[in-house]
Design a protein around this motif. Structure first.
Motif, PDB file in Angstrom:
ATOM      1  N   GLY A  12      38.683  41.817  39.451  1.00 17.96           N
ATOM      2  CA  GLY A  12      40.011  41.223  39.380  1.00 17.96           C
ATOM      3  C   GLY A  12      40.032  39.725  39.233  1.00 17.96           C
ATOM      4  N   ARG A  62      48.726  35.496  35.117  1.00 13.11           N
ATOM      5  CA  ARG A  62      48.788  35.044  36.503  1.00 13.11           C
ATOM      6  C   ARG A  62      49.402  36.105  37.414  1.00 13.11           C
ATOM      7  N   THR A  63      48.667  36.434  38.465  1.00 15.96           N
ATOM      8  CA  THR A  63      49.212  37.195  39.580  1.00 15.96           C
ATOM      9  C   THR A  63      48.728  36.510  40.850  1.00 15.96           C
ATOM     10  N   GLU A  64      49.440  36.707  41.930  1.00 16.75           N
ATOM     11  CA  GLU A  64      49.020  36.094  43.186  1.00 16.75           C
ATOM     12  C   GLU A  64      47.663  36.619  43.623  1.00 16.75           C
ATOM     13  N   GLU A  65      47.404  37.902  43.341  1.00 13.57           N
ATOM     14  CA  GLU A  65      46.123  38.482  43.715  1.00 13.57           C
ATOM     15  C   GLU A  65      44.978  37.809  42.962  1.00 13.57           C
ATOM     16  N   ARG A  66      45.139  37.599  41.655  1.00  9.03           N
ATOM     17  CA  ARG A  66      44.094  36.919  40.889  1.00  9.03           C
ATOM     18  C   ARG A  66      43.922  35.484  41.370  1.00  9.03           C
ATOM     19  N   GLN A 126      44.354  34.314  44.316  1.00  6.86           N
ATOM     20  CA  GLN A 126      43.642  34.339  45.588  1.00  6.86           C
ATOM     21  C   GLN A 126      42.170  34.679  45.408  1.00  6.86           C
ATOM     22  N   ARG A 127      41.882  35.631  44.509  1.00  9.07           N
ATOM     23  CA  ARG A 127      40.496  36.038  44.293  1.00  9.07           C
ATOM     24  C   ARG A 127      39.679  34.898  43.673  1.00  9.07           C
TER      25      ARG A 127
END
Length: 246
Positions: A25, A104-108, A110-111
């Protein structure tokens, strides 16, 4: 397992690293296409740092050291390939580091941040705002990061954001193997080299350059010259390879 005696060993290791990063991810699937495009141009350049690119990397160091508030913008591919190298560059240049993504996603976010921090990078955090004049999520940046930067280093960049950053009055250093890309054509300084070769070279130059030398060299940067030299290097290599078949 990739056998170390495979003629494409280094390239295959990079492909595997990016594929693993995609499954984790960190890299977007589209990032694999971008890697393939860059690798094709690296073939054309002989998979080496040209003399022209080496000079550009010293120029990049000068610009980073001479900048008032330099920021290194990092996407998924750059993090996957060069996280440990970016920690060294940040230490040598004093630049801030900010994550900026097209997919862009918040998960990406953060990772990628976690990966960079794991390798010693101090990553900016905060609430992003739509400060870059773009219609997609790369418009989002931190007001005290890219928003306040006078210079942005953008390894493996999208051309439209590079142009938008220039329109905002910021200097842009782009690491891009394709001298025909919008990014390379728009940047203040295009570094036509592979990112894993370019980042350590810029770091090394930062560590040996005095502030006075950096200011003097930064004033004379000619990005168009590096584009012309890269295209000439590709043309010369193709001609050489053609003659070898005669």
């Amino acid at each position: 397992m990739i056998p170390e005696d495979h003629p494409r060993y280094a390239a295959l290791v990079v492909r595997e690293r990016l594929a693993d990063a995609m499954r984790a991810g960190i890299v977007a699937p589209e990032g694999l296409i971008a890697q393939g495009r860059g690798e094709a141009f690296d073939y054309l350049l002989g998979e080496r740092t040209t003399a022209s690119a080496a000079r550009a990397e010293v120029d990049a160091a000068a610009m980073l050291l001479a900048a008032r508030r330099p920021v290194i913008s990092v996407n998924g591919n750059t993090a996957a390939l060069s996280a440990h190298q970016l920690a060294d560059l940040q230490e040598a240049s004093g630049a801030l580091v900010e994550v900026n993504l097209f997919h862009r996603t918040e998960e990406r976010m953060q990772r990628i941040t976690a990966l960079l921090e794991e390798h010693g990078v101090d990553v900016l955090s905060g609430v992003p705002e739509r400060l870059i004049p773009l219609s997609h999520d790369r418009a989002l940046c931190l007001p005290d990061g890219i928003g306040a930067a006078d210079l942005v280093l953008v390894p493996l960049e999208d051309g439209d954001r590079c142009a938008a950053l220039r329109q905002m009055g910021k200097a842009v250093i782009a690491v891009d193997l394709n001298p025909l890309s919008r990014t390379a054509q728009t940047a203040t300084l295009p570094v036509i080299d592979e990112v894993r070769r370019a980042v350590p070279a810029i770091t090394a130059a930062c560590r040996t350059m005095t502030p006075a030398a950096a200011r003097e060299r930064a004033c004379g940067v000619d990005g168009k010259r590096y584009l012309k030299e890269a295209i000439a290097a590709i043309a010369a290599r193709l001609e050489e390879m053609g003659h070898a078949l005669e």
